[in-house]
Design a protein around this motif. Sequence first.
Motif, short mmCIF file in Angstrom:
data_model
loop_
_atom_site.label_atom_id
_atom_site.label_comp_id
_atom_site.label_asym_id
_atom_site.label_seq_id
_atom_site.Cartn_x
_atom_site.Cartn_y
_atom_site.Cartn_z
N SER A 42 -85.96 -36.70 7.46
CA SER A 42 -86.31 -35.19 7.04
C SER A 42 -87.35 -35.00 6.04
O SER A 42 -87.11 -34.50 5.01
CB SER A 42 -85.10 -34.32 6.70
N ASP A 74 -90.34 -33.78 3.61
CA ASP A 74 -90.22 -32.23 3.16
C ASP A 74 -91.73 -31.56 3.86
O ASP A 74 -91.56 -30.33 3.98
CB ASP A 74 -90.79 -32.31 1.31
N ILE A 132 -88.30 -26.90 16.00
CA ILE A 132 -87.44 -26.49 15.08
C ILE A 132 -85.96 -26.49 15.20
O ILE A 132 -85.14 -26.98 14.52
CB ILE A 132 -88.24 -25.36 14.13
N TYR A 135 -86.93 -26.04 9.06
CA TYR A 135 -88.27 -25.90 8.60
C TYR A 135 -89.13 -24.52 8.89
O TYR A 135 -88.81 -24.02 9.85
CB TYR A 135 -89.10 -27.13 9.42
N GLU A 136 -89.92 -24.31 7.97
CA GLU A 136 -90.91 -23.14 8.36
C GLU A 136 -92.01 -24.02 8.75
O GLU A 136 -92.24 -24.99 8.62
CB GLU A 136 -91.07 -22.44 7.13
N TRP A 137 -93.10 -23.12 9.21
CA TRP A 137 -94.27 -23.77 9.82
C TRP A 137 -95.77 -22.86 9.73
O TRP A 137 -95.39 -21.94 9.35
CB TRP A 137 -94.22 -24.19 11.30
N LEU A 142 -94.99 -28.33 9.25
CA LEU A 142 -93.83 -28.10 9.17
C LEU A 142 -93.46 -28.29 7.72
O LEU A 142 -93.70 -29.65 7.12
CB LEU A 142 -92.58 -28.93 10.06
N PHE A 143 -92.60 -27.54 6.87
CA PHE A 143 -92.19 -27.83 5.40
C PHE A 143 -90.78 -27.23 5.23
O PHE A 143 -90.31 -26.22 5.91
CB PHE A 143 -93.30 -27.16 4.58
N ASN A 144 -90.02 -28.04 4.52
CA ASN A 144 -88.68 -27.64 4.11
C ASN A 144 -88.57 -26.59 2.99
O ASN A 144 -88.98 -26.99 1.97
CB ASN A 144 -87.79 -28.80 3.99
#
Length: 608
Positions: free
Chosen positions: A334, A336, A365, A376-378, A401-403
């Motif tokens: 996973s 970041d 996601i 995740y957001e994107w 994608l980022f956490n």
Amino acid sequence: MPSRSSARLAALTVAAVCSAASAVALTSPAHADSVRIHDIQGTTRISPFAGQKVTDVPGIVTATRTYGSSRGFWIQDPTPDNDPRTSEGVFVFTSSTPKVAVGDSVTVTGTVSEYVPGGTSSGNQSVTEITKPVITTVSTGNAVPAPVVIDAKSVPGAYTPAGDTAANGSVNGLPLQPSKYALDYYESLEGMNVQVADARVVTGTDPYAELWVTVKPHEHRTHRGGTLYGSYDSQNTGRLQIQSLGSTADFPKANVGDTLQGTTTGPLDFNQFGGYTLVASELGTLKSGGLQRETTRKQSSRELAVATYNVENLDPSDSTFDKHAAAIVNNLQSPDIVSLEEIQDNNGAKDDGTVDASVTVNKLIDAIVAAGGPKYEWRSIDPVNDQDGGEPGGNIRQVFLFNPERVSFVDRAGGDSTTAVGVTKVHGKAELTASPGRIDPANAAWKDSRKPLAGQFVFHGKTVFVIANHLISKGGDQPLTSQYQPVTRSSETQRHAQATEVNAFVRDILKVQKNANVIALGDMNDFEFSGTAKILEGHGELWSAIKSLPRSERYTYDYQGNEQVLDQILISPAIRRAGEFQYDSVHINSEFNDQISDHDPQVLRFRP
């Protein structure tokens, strides 16, 4: 790399016309009596009888091809000459199912032709054939000539001579030197019954029931059993493609590091996809090498983990979402930030003007959450329809994608498909004028290709600039077994222009803030030693972090028996100087026959 499935469909369509349609006739038609196979094959790659009719050529049938568009059979002269340059085997193209059997002694009357797999524009070498044959069976049940053993001792270490400059670099007219050059050695066996023994697999079985082995166990061996492609000047001469003359349903599902134990025997052919190919009438027994998919370590609380992953034309109709999600959560731990390449729009290859990819991304996601990963957001920017290359109608693009529990994205309005992102100074620090934004999308360097996506992130109060790339593929480059040597890498022209633009953008950031944390990553479609990589690195603005790995671990892709770097993460001096970064090429795809993408993902961990 070019899409092999689309290229193969096109090739089969062309080939279906008939092998002779792509022949190269180099002399005026004439009548030739009492010639043997070695006379037809001659001492160069082109038959001295090309375009001529030959009569009653004797030989023993060693194998038959009863499927596909190139049906026919191979014959071999049981009474060879003493010239190692002249092959004793030849393919007889019948176009329909041949009416001969292995062991038949036959004579063949027909026209000699030079068939170029893929057509002359491919740059491929040609295959000497006898076409429009009239076949007479003399006897049946004869012993097939003993196979020539191809092994580490027989294959030369040098690859090929430079081509004749008077013939635009073609090696076709050069006398064969089979004791000196590997490609000449293989050519001297074209059409003959050959054999390899206990050969290690260096590219796993593909969807077309083909695999690659090496007959040189120690040649540039990787730590997991493959063969490394580490230089333009040092080719892997022991590579050989294996196909089967039998049912593809029974073809072994091999991974890199497995072994075809015992002997694999059949005629040596040349095809469009890989060149010299042993078409096996007898296959060795597959012994597993026990290859396992790798798992990287989890980043610490103070480490930022950034990954790049080409998910190979992912669209909502695919069945691989759960597998990609499991790979991101379990094998990549996973990260970041994940830069995804080859995300297609919501209806995949349907070319109806759709460019939105929200369904594709959100489906991935959701699958990541179901696999136990973060929500995740994107961020991304939709391309202009049909302007970014790739599969027609697919509109592939890069996606971040980022956490959000670990890293934040700096949203700054103004980025769209046609507006260039810039760099400005705010309170002495570099800032993007738009986030996300695209680098100079109107520049000719990005014609019919993916435009880089730039984003600004914050981790533990530190700004990190990430540039997601998918540079133009190697499609159109001459194959390594081309008749033109050294080969022309025509795709480099545009890729070098793209690398120049990416480096210039990084320079803009570093001019404003010398110690900025900048990462340029993605599918660069070129090697860490290539001109493309050198241009990306510039004068120290970036450095390809895969070079921090031992040489035997530097690969992200496996193509025709060569494990190589296509995917890279390049870092700015601030990240490199800190010395607290770790790089991992996580081998989960490229070496396996059941891969979900043809690329291995890459992970960088560092402390900003």
